[in-house]
Design an enzyme around this catalytic site. Sequence first.
Site, PDB file in Angstrom:
ATOM      1  N   HIS A 100       0.559  -1.138  -0.121  1.00 40.43           N
ATOM      2  CA  HIS A 100      -0.039   0.003   0.030  1.00 40.43           C
ATOM      3  C   HIS A 100       0.807   1.114   0.109  1.00 40.43           C
ATOM      4  O   HIS A 100       1.838   1.146   0.626  1.00 40.43           O
ATOM      5  CB  HIS A 100      -1.046   0.153   1.130  1.00 40.43           C
ATOM      6  CG  HIS A 100      -0.384  -0.123   2.730  1.00 40.43           C
ATOM      7  ND1 HIS A 100      -0.128  -1.506   3.012  1.00 40.43           N
ATOM      8  CD2 HIS A 100       0.255   0.771   3.734  1.00 40.43           C
ATOM      9  CE1 HIS A 100       0.656  -1.251   4.285  1.00 40.43           C
ATOM     10  NE2 HIS A 100       0.640  -0.128   4.472  1.00 40.43           N
ATOM     11  N   HIS A 102       0.715   5.011   1.181  1.00 40.77           N
ATOM     12  CA  HIS A 102       0.060   6.303   2.008  1.00 40.77           C
ATOM     13  C   HIS A 102       0.165   7.622   1.322  1.00 40.77           C
ATOM     14  O   HIS A 102       1.253   7.962   0.783  1.00 40.77           O
ATOM     15  CB  HIS A 102       0.797   6.165   3.540  1.00 40.77           C
ATOM     16  CG  HIS A 102       0.827   5.324   4.239  1.00 40.77           C
ATOM     17  ND1 HIS A 102       0.076   5.119   5.360  1.00 40.77           N
ATOM     18  CD2 HIS A 102       1.636   4.249   4.386  1.00 40.77           C
ATOM     19  CE1 HIS A 102       0.411   3.925   6.167  1.00 40.77           C
ATOM     20  NE2 HIS A 102       1.350   3.377   5.330  1.00 40.77           N
TER      21      HIS A 102
HETATM   22  P1  5GP Z   1       1.967   0.133   7.318  1.00 43.78           P
HETATM   23  O1  5GP Z   1       2.318   0.529   9.003  1.00 43.78           O
HETATM   24  O2  5GP Z   1       1.456  -1.115   7.177  1.00 43.78           O
HETATM   25  O3  5GP Z   1       2.388   1.087   6.200  1.00 43.78           O
HETATM   26  O4  5GP Z   1       0.131   1.095   7.307  1.00 43.78           O
HETATM   27  C1  5GP Z   1      -0.843   0.296   7.481  1.00 43.78           C
HETATM   28  C2  5GP Z   1      -2.016   1.250   7.761  1.00 43.78           C
HETATM   29  O5  5GP Z   1      -3.090   0.420   7.572  1.00 43.78           O
HETATM   30  C3  5GP Z   1      -1.825   1.814   9.213  1.00 43.78           C
HETATM   31  O6  5GP Z   1      -1.771   3.463   8.894  1.00 43.78           O
HETATM   32  C4  5GP Z   1      -3.298   1.852   9.713  1.00 43.78           C
HETATM   33  O7  5GP Z   1      -3.754   2.545  10.334  1.00 43.78           O
HETATM   34  C5  5GP Z   1      -4.071   1.143   8.526  1.00 43.78           C
HETATM   35  N1  5GP Z   1      -5.013   0.353   8.781  1.00 43.78           N
HETATM   36  C6  5GP Z   1      -5.003  -0.854   9.437  1.00 43.78           C
HETATM   37  N2  5GP Z   1      -6.130  -1.667   9.492  1.00 43.78           N
HETATM   38  C7  5GP Z   1      -7.030  -1.071   8.983  1.00 43.78           C
HETATM   39  C8  5GP Z   1      -8.539  -1.135   8.690  1.00 43.78           C
HETATM   40  O8  5GP Z   1      -9.041  -2.021   8.848  1.00 43.78           O
HETATM   41  N3  5GP Z   1      -9.016  -0.013   7.897  1.00 43.78           N
HETATM   42  C9  5GP Z   1      -8.376   0.984   7.453  1.00 43.78           C
HETATM   43  N4  5GP Z   1      -9.048   1.913   6.809  1.00 43.78           N
HETATM   44  N5  5GP Z   1      -7.116   1.067   7.900  1.00 43.78           N
HETATM   45  C10 5GP Z   1      -6.317   0.420   8.411  1.00 43.78           C
END
Ligand code: 5GP
Length: 135
Positions: A100, A102
Amino acid sequence: MKNDCVFCAIAAGEIPSFKIYEDDSVLAFLDINPFSEGHTLVIPKEHYKNLLEVPPAVLAVLLERVQKVASHIAAALPCEGFNILQNNGAVAGQTVNHIHFHIVPRSEGSGLTFESGKGDMEKLGALASRLRLES
Ligand code: 5GP
Ligand code: ZN
Protein backbone atom coordinates in the site's frame (compact mmCIF):
# COMPACT_ATOMS: atom_id res chain seq x y z
CA MET A 1 -7.29 -13.06 -2.04
CA LYS A 2 -5.36 -13.96 1.09
CA ASN A 3 -7.55 -15.22 3.92
CA ASP A 4 -5.95 -13.49 6.88
CA CYS A 5 -5.30 -10.17 5.11
CA VAL A 6 -7.28 -7.14 6.27
CA PHE A 7 -6.73 -5.22 3.02
CA CYS A 8 -7.90 -8.22 0.91
CA ALA A 9 -11.02 -8.23 3.10
CA ILE A 10 -11.47 -4.49 2.52
CA ALA A 11 -10.97 -4.95 -1.25
CA ALA A 12 -13.58 -7.74 -1.22
CA GLY A 13 -16.02 -5.55 0.72
CA GLU A 14 -15.99 -7.93 3.68
CA ILE A 15 -14.67 -5.20 5.98
CA PRO A 16 -16.11 -1.70 5.57
CA SER A 17 -13.91 1.20 4.55
CA PHE A 18 -14.33 4.84 3.60
CA LYS A 19 -13.59 4.58 -0.11
CA ILE A 20 -12.16 7.51 -2.03
CA TYR A 21 -11.53 5.81 -5.37
CA GLU A 22 -12.13 2.40 -6.91
CA ASP A 23 -11.62 0.81 -10.30
CA ASP A 24 -11.08 -2.74 -11.58
CA SER A 25 -7.67 -3.21 -10.00
CA VAL A 26 -7.10 -0.45 -7.44
CA LEU A 27 -8.82 0.82 -4.30
CA ALA A 28 -8.13 3.99 -2.28
CA PHE A 29 -9.66 4.47 1.18
CA LEU A 30 -9.12 6.58 4.27
CA ASP A 31 -6.62 5.31 6.83
CA ILE A 32 -8.47 4.41 10.03
CA ASN A 33 -5.73 5.95 12.21
CA PRO A 34 -4.85 9.05 10.20
CA PHE A 35 -1.64 11.07 10.45
CA SER A 36 -3.58 14.04 9.04
CA GLU A 37 -6.99 14.87 7.57
CA GLY A 38 -7.33 12.99 4.28
CA HIS A 39 -4.63 10.35 5.03
CA THR A 40 -5.43 7.80 2.33
CA LEU A 41 -4.18 4.31 1.47
CA VAL A 42 -3.93 3.13 -2.14
CA ILE A 43 -3.81 -0.65 -2.71
CA PRO A 44 -3.97 -3.11 -5.59
CA LYS A 45 -7.05 -5.34 -5.19
CA GLU A 46 -4.83 -8.37 -5.74
CA HIS A 47 -2.66 -9.44 -2.83
CA TYR A 48 1.08 -8.77 -3.04
CA LYS A 49 3.14 -8.51 0.12
CA ASN A 50 5.39 -5.58 -0.66
CA LEU A 51 7.26 -3.53 -3.25
CA LEU A 52 9.54 -6.44 -4.09
CA GLU A 53 6.73 -8.89 -4.77
CA VAL A 54 4.37 -6.76 -6.80
CA PRO A 55 4.78 -7.29 -10.58
CA PRO A 56 6.10 -4.14 -12.29
CA ALA A 57 3.02 -3.88 -14.51
CA VAL A 58 0.75 -3.86 -11.45
CA LEU A 59 3.04 -1.34 -9.73
CA ALA A 60 2.90 0.96 -12.75
CA VAL A 61 -0.90 1.06 -12.65
CA LEU A 62 -0.88 1.46 -8.86
CA LEU A 63 1.50 4.43 -8.99
CA GLU A 64 -0.51 6.11 -11.72
CA ARG A 65 -3.54 5.86 -9.42
CA VAL A 66 -1.52 7.18 -6.46
CA GLN A 67 -0.73 10.25 -8.56
CA LYS A 68 -4.38 10.61 -9.63
CA VAL A 69 -5.76 10.32 -6.10
CA ALA A 70 -3.05 12.56 -4.59
CA SER A 71 -3.76 15.22 -7.20
CA HIS A 72 -7.46 15.05 -6.36
CA ILE A 73 -6.89 15.23 -2.60
CA ALA A 74 -4.42 18.12 -2.93
CA ALA A 75 -7.04 20.07 -4.86
CA ALA A 76 -9.99 19.12 -2.65
CA LEU A 77 -8.44 19.76 0.77
CA PRO A 78 -6.79 22.82 2.23
CA CYS A 79 -3.24 21.43 2.13
CA GLU A 80 -0.01 22.76 0.68
CA GLY A 81 1.66 19.43 0.05
CA PHE A 82 1.63 15.75 0.86
CA ASN A 83 3.91 12.83 1.72
CA ILE A 84 3.87 9.50 -0.07
CA LEU A 85 4.94 6.70 2.28
CA GLN A 86 5.42 3.04 1.50
CA ASN A 87 6.74 0.70 4.20
CA ASN A 88 8.33 -2.69 3.53
CA GLY A 89 8.83 -5.16 6.38
CA ALA A 90 8.01 -4.96 10.07
CA VAL A 91 11.31 -3.26 10.85
CA ALA A 92 10.36 -0.46 8.45
CA GLY A 93 6.96 -0.05 10.08
CA GLN A 94 4.88 -2.26 7.76
CA THR A 95 1.97 -3.58 9.82
CA VAL A 96 -0.27 -4.80 6.97
CA ASN A 97 1.46 -7.20 4.58
CA HIS A 98 -0.48 -6.15 1.49
CA ILE A 99 1.39 -3.49 -0.48
CA HIS A 100 0.00 0.00 0.00
CA PHE A 101 0.99 3.60 -0.58
CA HIS A 102 0.11 6.21 2.03
CA ILE A 103 -0.92 9.68 0.83
CA VAL A 104 -0.50 12.04 3.80
CA PRO A 105 -1.72 15.63 3.20
CA ARG A 106 0.51 18.28 4.83
CA SER A 107 -0.28 21.82 5.93
CA GLU A 108 1.98 24.61 7.12
CA GLY A 109 2.09 24.79 10.91
CA SER A 110 0.11 21.59 11.44
CA GLY A 111 2.79 20.33 13.82
CA LEU A 112 2.45 16.89 12.24
CA THR A 113 4.89 14.49 13.83
CA PHE A 114 3.61 11.24 12.30
CA GLU A 115 1.97 10.13 15.52
CA SER A 116 -1.53 9.05 14.53
CA GLY A 117 -4.67 9.78 16.52
CA LYS A 118 -7.79 7.64 16.71
CA GLY A 119 -10.06 8.24 13.74
CA ASP A 120 -13.55 9.66 14.35
CA MET A 121 -15.91 7.43 12.31
CA GLU A 122 -18.43 10.21 11.67
CA LYS A 123 -15.75 12.61 10.45
CA LEU A 124 -14.10 9.91 8.35
CA GLY A 125 -17.44 9.05 6.73
CA ALA A 126 -18.21 12.68 5.90
CA LEU A 127 -14.71 13.20 4.54
CA ALA A 128 -14.92 10.09 2.36
CA SER A 129 -18.18 11.35 0.84
CA ARG A 130 -16.54 14.70 0.20
CA LEU A 131 -13.46 13.24 -1.43
CA ARG A 132 -15.09 10.45 -3.42
CA LEU A 133 -13.66 10.35 -6.96
CA GLU A 134 -15.44 8.47 -9.75
CA SER A 135 -13.36 6.11 -11.90
P1 5GP B 1 1.76 0.32 7.40
O1 5GP B 1 2.24 0.66 8.78
O2 5GP B 1 1.65 -1.18 7.17
O3 5GP B 1 2.55 1.00 6.31
O4 5GP B 1 0.31 0.93 7.29
C1 5GP B 1 -0.85 0.24 7.56
C2 5GP B 1 -1.91 1.26 7.74
O5 5GP B 1 -3.17 0.62 7.65
C3 5GP B 1 -1.88 1.97 9.11
O6 5GP B 1 -1.72 3.36 8.91
C4 5GP B 1 -3.23 1.62 9.74
O7 5GP B 1 -3.79 2.71 10.43
C5 5GP B 1 -4.07 1.23 8.54
N1 5GP B 1 -5.08 0.22 8.83
C6 5GP B 1 -4.91 -0.96 9.49
N2 5GP B 1 -6.08 -1.65 9.55
C7 5GP B 1 -6.99 -0.88 8.90
C8 5GP B 1 -8.38 -1.07 8.62
O8 5GP B 1 -9.02 -2.06 8.98
N3 5GP B 1 -9.01 -0.06 7.94
C9 5GP B 1 -8.34 1.06 7.51
N4 5GP B 1 -9.06 1.97 6.86
N5 5GP B 1 -7.04 1.26 7.76
C10 5GP B 1 -6.37 0.30 8.44
ZN1 ZN C 1 -4.12 -8.85 0.94
